[in-house]
Design an enzyme around this catalytic site. Structure first.
Site, short mmCIF file in Angstrom:
data_model
loop_
_atom_site.label_atom_id
_atom_site.label_comp_id
_atom_site.label_asym_id
_atom_site.label_seq_id
_atom_site.Cartn_x
_atom_site.Cartn_y
_atom_site.Cartn_z
N THR A 10 0.87 -1.15 0.01
CA THR A 10 -0.08 0.07 -0.03
C THR A 10 0.92 1.22 -0.34
O THR A 10 1.89 1.22 0.80
CB THR A 10 -0.85 0.15 1.17
N CYS A 16 4.48 12.12 -6.46
CA CYS A 16 5.42 10.79 -6.78
C CYS A 16 4.74 9.84 -7.77
O CYS A 16 3.31 10.14 -7.80
CB CYS A 16 5.34 10.16 -5.40
N HIS A 33 7.94 3.18 -5.66
CA HIS A 33 7.34 4.58 -5.39
C HIS A 33 8.39 5.58 -5.57
O HIS A 33 9.40 5.70 -4.44
CB HIS A 33 6.63 4.60 -3.99
#
Length: 148
Positions: A10, A16, A33
């Site tokens: 998650t 980003c 990420h």
């Protein structure tokens, strides 16, 4: 992160970008990420140990790890999320969010990885949940005061 084990990842995204890559044959999934579009000519991203911080090097690192585990480039499917303009971007054509989105799509195209799904830009953040063993991504757009 690259895993053939079932893992739920998650993450919350503003400007980003998260990129997921999945190989159906091997049931092998990867996600990054990244905060900034590229590392430029300053260094290759390994000198400070932050290859994952940059969209370009994070994607290439994931690809390297997937190919090392036996994935074939033509079998890979990518999904790209994030790149929002979280702050007032009036007058700015190339916000960080937009640069991150553009870099992700450019690197994936250059590396011949098919983009199956994308949810990029806008003014609201996103929450995604990536299922590493199926390639499924659940998306929730976050609310912003003023509406999204």
């Amino acid at each position: 992160m690259v895993s053939s084990e079932p893992v739920l990842v998650t993450t919350l995204l503003g400007s980003c970008v998260a990129v997921t890559i999945f190989n159906y044959r091997l049931r092998l999934g990867a996600i990054c990420h990244a905060q900034l579009p590229g590392n430029g000519d300053r260094f290759d991203g390994t000198q400070d140990g932050h290859r994952g911080k940059y969209v370009d090097t994070a994607i290439r690192e994931m690809l390297e790890r997937l190919l090392h585990r036996g994935a074939l480039r033509g079998e890979l499917e990518a999904k790209v999320f994030g790149g929002a303009d979280m702050f007032d971007a009036r007058g700015r054509l190339r916000t960080v969010g937009r640069q991150n989105s553009e870099m992700a799509l450019r690197v994936l195209e250059h590396e011949a990885v098919r983009v199956a799904k994308q949810d990029l830009g806008g003014e609201c953040g996103r929450k995604i949940i990536f299922h590493s063993h199926t390639g499924e991504v659940l998306l929730k757009r976050m609310r912003k005061s003023g509406g999204c």
